[in-house]
Write a protein that holds these residues in place. Structure first.
Motif, PDB file in Angstrom:
ATOM      1  N   LYS A 230       0.803  -1.215   0.000  1.00 21.50           N
ATOM      2  CA  LYS A 230       0.000   0.000   0.000  1.00 21.50           C
ATOM      3  C   LYS A 230       0.839   1.270   0.000  1.00 21.50           C
ATOM      4  O   LYS A 230       1.912   1.309   0.559  1.00 21.50           O
ATOM      5  CB  LYS A 230      -0.882   0.015   1.244  1.00 21.50           C
ATOM      6  CG  LYS A 230      -2.278  -0.512   1.013  1.00 21.50           C
ATOM      7  CD  LYS A 230      -3.112  -0.345   2.264  1.00 21.50           C
ATOM      8  CE  LYS A 230      -3.892   0.953   2.242  1.00 21.50           C
ATOM      9  NZ  LYS A 230      -5.182   0.855   1.600  1.00 21.50           N
ATOM     10  N   GLY A 231       0.273   2.307  -0.635  1.00 21.55           N
ATOM     11  CA  GLY A 231       0.861   3.626  -0.500  1.00 21.55           C
ATOM     12  C   GLY A 231       1.935   3.926  -1.530  1.00 21.55           C
ATOM     13  O   GLY A 231       2.126   3.202  -2.506  1.00 21.55           O
ATOM     14  N   TRP A 232       2.637   5.008  -1.281  1.00 22.92           N
ATOM     15  CA  TRP A 232       3.557   5.562  -2.250  1.00 22.92           C
ATOM     16  C   TRP A 232       4.834   5.969  -1.536  1.00 22.92           C
ATOM     17  O   TRP A 232       4.782   6.539  -0.447  1.00 22.92           O
ATOM     18  CB  TRP A 232       2.900   6.791  -2.888  1.00 22.92           C
ATOM     19  CG  TRP A 232       3.510   7.195  -4.182  1.00 22.92           C
ATOM     20  CD1 TRP A 232       4.408   8.198  -4.366  1.00 22.92           C
ATOM     21  CD2 TRP A 232       3.267   6.631  -5.466  1.00 22.92           C
ATOM     22  NE1 TRP A 232       4.746   8.281  -5.692  1.00 22.92           N
ATOM     23  CE2 TRP A 232       4.059   7.334  -6.394  1.00 22.92           C
ATOM     24  CE3 TRP A 232       2.458   5.578  -5.933  1.00 22.92           C
ATOM     25  CZ2 TRP A 232       4.072   7.033  -7.762  1.00 22.92           C
ATOM     26  CZ3 TRP A 232       2.471   5.291  -7.286  1.00 22.92           C
ATOM     27  CH2 TRP A 232       3.274   6.016  -8.177  1.00 22.92           C
ATOM     28  N   ARG A 301       1.697   9.384  -9.587  1.00 25.12           N
ATOM     29  CA  ARG A 301       0.915   8.741  -8.538  1.00 25.12           C
ATOM     30  C   ARG A 301      -0.558   8.782  -8.922  1.00 25.12           C
ATOM     31  O   ARG A 301      -1.084   9.828  -9.263  1.00 25.12           O
ATOM     32  CB  ARG A 301       1.107   9.500  -7.228  1.00 25.12           C
ATOM     33  CG  ARG A 301       0.366   8.846  -6.092  1.00 25.12           C
ATOM     34  CD  ARG A 301       0.725   9.465  -4.756  1.00 25.12           C
ATOM     35  NE  ARG A 301       0.087   8.683  -3.706  1.00 25.12           N
ATOM     36  CZ  ARG A 301       0.316   8.839  -2.425  1.00 25.12           C
ATOM     37  NH1 ARG A 301       1.159   9.740  -2.012  1.00 25.12           N
ATOM     38  NH2 ARG A 301      -0.310   8.088  -1.535  1.00 25.12           N
ATOM     39  N   PRO A 302      -1.250   7.614  -8.849  1.00 29.72           N
ATOM     40  CA  PRO A 302      -2.682   7.642  -9.168  1.00 29.72           C
ATOM     41  C   PRO A 302      -3.423   8.529  -8.177  1.00 29.72           C
ATOM     42  O   PRO A 302      -3.101   8.530  -6.984  1.00 29.72           O
ATOM     43  CB  PRO A 302      -3.109   6.178  -9.040  1.00 29.72           C
ATOM     44  CG  PRO A 302      -2.017   5.498  -8.296  1.00 29.72           C
ATOM     45  CD  PRO A 302      -0.766   6.308  -8.452  1.00 29.72           C
ATOM     46  N   SER A 304      -5.983   9.624  -5.593  1.00 29.43           N
ATOM     47  CA  SER A 304      -6.872   8.902  -4.684  1.00 29.43           C
ATOM     48  C   SER A 304      -8.186   9.657  -4.586  1.00 29.43           C
ATOM     49  O   SER A 304      -8.228  10.881  -4.717  1.00 29.43           O
ATOM     50  CB  SER A 304      -6.219   8.755  -3.314  1.00 29.43           C
ATOM     51  OG  SER A 304      -5.912  10.016  -2.795  1.00 29.43           O
TER      52      SER A 304
ATOM     53  N   LYS B  88      -4.129  12.367   3.415  1.00 32.39           N
ATOM     54  CA  LYS B  88      -2.978  11.502   3.151  1.00 32.39           C
ATOM     55  C   LYS B  88      -3.023  10.157   3.860  1.00 32.39           C
ATOM     56  O   LYS B  88      -2.497   9.170   3.369  1.00 32.39           O
ATOM     57  CB  LYS B  88      -1.683  12.222   3.601  1.00 32.39           C
ATOM     58  CG  LYS B  88      -1.176  13.264   2.628  1.00 32.39           C
ATOM     59  CD  LYS B  88      -0.156  14.190   3.295  1.00 32.39           C
ATOM     60  CE  LYS B  88       1.231  13.567   3.292  1.00 32.39           C
ATOM     61  NZ  LYS B  88       2.241  14.520   3.857  1.00 32.39           N
ATOM     62  N   TYR B  89      -3.625  10.140   5.060  1.00 33.99           N
ATOM     63  CA  TYR B  89      -3.493   8.940   5.894  1.00 33.99           C
ATOM     64  C   TYR B  89      -4.838   8.444   6.420  1.00 33.99           C
ATOM     65  O   TYR B  89      -5.782   9.209   6.554  1.00 33.99           O
ATOM     66  CB  TYR B  89      -2.603   9.234   7.105  1.00 33.99           C
ATOM     67  CG  TYR B  89      -1.262   9.836   6.795  1.00 33.99           C
ATOM     68  CD1 TYR B  89      -0.286   9.101   6.129  1.00 33.99           C
ATOM     69  CD2 TYR B  89      -0.959  11.139   7.177  1.00 33.99           C
ATOM     70  CE1 TYR B  89       0.956   9.642   5.870  1.00 33.99           C
ATOM     71  CE2 TYR B  89       0.285  11.694   6.917  1.00 33.99           C
ATOM     72  CZ  TYR B  89       1.241  10.946   6.261  1.00 33.99           C
ATOM     73  OH  TYR B  89       2.472  11.487   6.003  1.00 33.99           O
ATOM     74  N   GLN B 147      -0.918   4.852   4.761  1.00 35.74           N
ATOM     75  CA  GLN B 147      -1.030   5.859   3.698  1.00 35.74           C
ATOM     76  C   GLN B 147      -2.258   5.566   2.874  1.00 35.74           C
ATOM     77  O   GLN B 147      -2.541   4.412   2.560  1.00 35.74           O
ATOM     78  CB  GLN B 147       0.171   5.722   2.767  1.00 35.74           C
ATOM     79  CG  GLN B 147       1.362   6.557   3.132  1.00 35.74           C
ATOM     80  CD  GLN B 147       2.338   6.579   1.976  1.00 35.74           C
ATOM     81  OE1 GLN B 147       1.992   6.886   0.840  1.00 35.74           O
ATOM     82  NE2 GLN B 147       3.574   6.220   2.258  1.00 35.74           N
ATOM     83  N   ASN B 148      -2.973   6.613   2.489  1.00 35.97           N
ATOM     84  CA  ASN B 148      -4.041   6.417   1.502  1.00 35.97           C
ATOM     85  C   ASN B 148      -3.405   6.303   0.146  1.00 35.97           C
ATOM     86  O   ASN B 148      -2.507   7.070  -0.196  1.00 35.97           O
ATOM     87  CB  ASN B 148      -4.992   7.626   1.513  1.00 35.97           C
ATOM     88  CG  ASN B 148      -5.849   7.645   2.766  1.00 35.97           C
ATOM     89  OD1 ASN B 148      -6.061   6.617   3.392  1.00 35.97           O
ATOM     90  ND2 ASN B 148      -6.332   8.820   3.114  1.00 35.97           N
ATOM     91  N   SER B 149      -3.824   5.302  -0.645  1.00 37.36           N
ATOM     92  CA  SER B 149      -3.205   5.205  -1.973  1.00 37.36           C
ATOM     93  C   SER B 149      -4.265   5.436  -3.042  1.00 37.36           C
ATOM     94  O   SER B 149      -5.436   5.416  -2.768  1.00 37.36           O
ATOM     95  CB  SER B 149      -2.558   3.854  -2.169  1.00 37.36           C
ATOM     96  OG  SER B 149      -3.439   2.818  -1.836  1.00 37.36           O
TER      97      SER B 149
END
Lengths: 305, 149
Positions: A230-232, A301-302, A304, B88-89, B147-149
């Motif tokens: 998950k995440g970047w 980055r896609p 969100s 973000k989170y 993290q939000n993706s």
């Protein structure tokens, strides 16, 4: 005719296999090639912290960074790797290893019995390490407590589980680091380049990777999807960090605090546990080097929702 | 008619429930951002030498951090498990899966704040104290923030 053709095919297969065998041959370090060396344990500890050994090899879910029993799972698109026991335990750890075997493992990614390690172990970065540093590290690890117990076997699917193939992978993707010595730059910059590129292996997470898991050289340090899921992972070139001063970077490596008061999370929180143990001079050197990285656009980055 | 009434009521209650939870998430984020401003904008900035040392401002920032630490556990009620926040989170479901460990992180954070309150008297003690607090933030965010993706 058919008989001759089939003989030819067999010969060709033998030659092809020989070439494969030769290409994928693990390199070795002969014990005799290491010059005399008096280990410097203090430097070994610095190398241990700079290289982040404890982040993967310390026993998970406990506080002691010197218990290197392994077992931490590292997820990747190719499967799950489990960090092995590198404590000085003679049966489950590296207690019976020679110094030359340790150097071969860290710098070439080859086990004592001559098999390639998976590049989840960042020997691609450690490849540029000074041999004296690796030998000091070995001496330091030998002073730590032995921990018994082995980590689970890696859960990696075909064809990535054929270790011999990693020889080809190494030919394609090892030795691709930028030079870390530049006589035109200050000693501080050179130290920072060494800590960031080699021991700190920052590029291993902060760079995008291709389909085979090799770092995309042109976008080194430009961030990308988190290889662990998950995440970047943020871009750490000046494209993204132009607002950060040298001091901000060094302070982040010491405290985990970003200039806006946000804090490091996820795997970076574990990295800060290493960098916070380094000297202020070493953190300043890393900051100077990071500030010198030219701005590079990373993968997009896609958005969100 | 009865059925319409029940349906409409259920929908309204449902929406009410969702927005109450969204309120909790935004209050949580406001508290975290306030912590960030006090830590980064006040304490960190002074430790880095970007702002002059100011004991009154330090005391106020630490008092605010202590207040927010007291309210911390309440920002994570069971009803918000698995909810994705804006920005973000988000909070990891692990908070609720290992609540006791999560609470022990909050306790250790609160203890660190009171220790820092007692120790910070000049620029050198401040320089030593801020990374201690930073480690507490990261200690929890390592495992319990996503993290939000």
């Amino acid at each position: 005719m058919a008989r001759r053709l089939s003989l030819f095919a067999v010969a060709l297969a033998i030659v092809a296999f020989a070439v494969y065998w030769w290409l994928t041959m693990p390199s070795t370090v002969a014990a005799g090639t290491l010059p005399a060396h008096t280990p410097d344990l203090a430097n070994g500890k610095t190398v241990f912290n700079a290289a982040g050994c404890a982040s993967c090899h310390a026993v998970p879910n406990q506080q002691d960074r010197t218990r290197l029993g392994g077992g931490l799972p590292l997820t990747s698109p190719f499967g799950t790797f489990y960090a092995p026991n590198i404590s000085p335990d003679p049966n489950d750890g590296i207690g019976q290893w020679t110094e030359a075997q340790f150097v071969k493992a860290v710098v070439h990614g080859v086990s004592p019995d001559g098999a390639h390690y998976f590049p989840a172990f960042p020997y691609t970065s450690y490849h540029g390490a000074k041999i004296a540093d690796v030998r000091d590290l070995f001496a330091y690890i030998k002073t730590l407590p032995p921990v018994s117990g082995k980590a689970p076997d890696h859960a990696v699917g075909f064809p990535f589980n054929i270790r011999r193939n990693i020889g080809i992978w190494k030919l394609l993707f090892m030795d691709r680091q930028p030079p870390v010595m530049d006589a035109a730059r200050s000693p501080q910059w050179n130290r920072g380049a060494y800590l960031v590129n080699v021991l700190g292996h920052c590029a291993e997470c902060h760079s995008p990777r291709n389909m085979l898991g090799g770092i995309i050289t042109a976008q080194r340090f430009a961030g990308g999807p988190n290889p662990e899921g998950k995440g970047w992972v943020p871009n750490i070139t000046q494209k993204n960090l132009a607002d950060w001063s040298d001091k901000d970077l060094a302070y982040f490596l010491e405290s985990g605090l970003l200039p806006d008061g946000d804090s490091a999370g996820g795997s970076m929180a574990s990295v800060i546990k290493n960098t916070s143990q380094l000297s202020a001079d070493d953190r300043a050197a890393m900051a100077v080097y990071l500030k010198s990285l030219p701005a590079v656009e990373g993968p997009k980055r896609p958005q969100s929702k | 008619m009865k059925r319409v009434f029940v349906t409409v009521t259920a929908i309204l209650l449902g929406i009410g429930g969702v927005s109450a939870q969204q309120d909790i998430l935004s209050q949580r984020q406001t508290a975290m951002k306030e912590n960030g401003r006090n830590l980064g904008g006040v304490l960190g900035a002074m430790a880095k030498g970007e702002k002059p040392y100011d004991q009154a401002a330090i005391d106020a920032a630490l008092a605010k951090l202590a207040d927010n630490a007291k309210a911390m556990s309440g920002h994570f009620p069971d009803s918000t498990k698995g909810l994705k926040a804006e920005g973000k989170y988000s909070a990891s479901p692990k908070i609720w899966d290992s609540r006791a460990d999560f609470e022990s992180h909050i306790a250790s954070y609160s203890k660190a704040i009171s220790e820092v309150k007692a120790s910070v008297k000049d620029i050198d003690t401040l320089k030593a104290a801020v990374p201690v607090l930073g480690k507490q933030c990261s200690g929890c965010h390592e495992t319990y923030r996503l993290q939000n993706s």
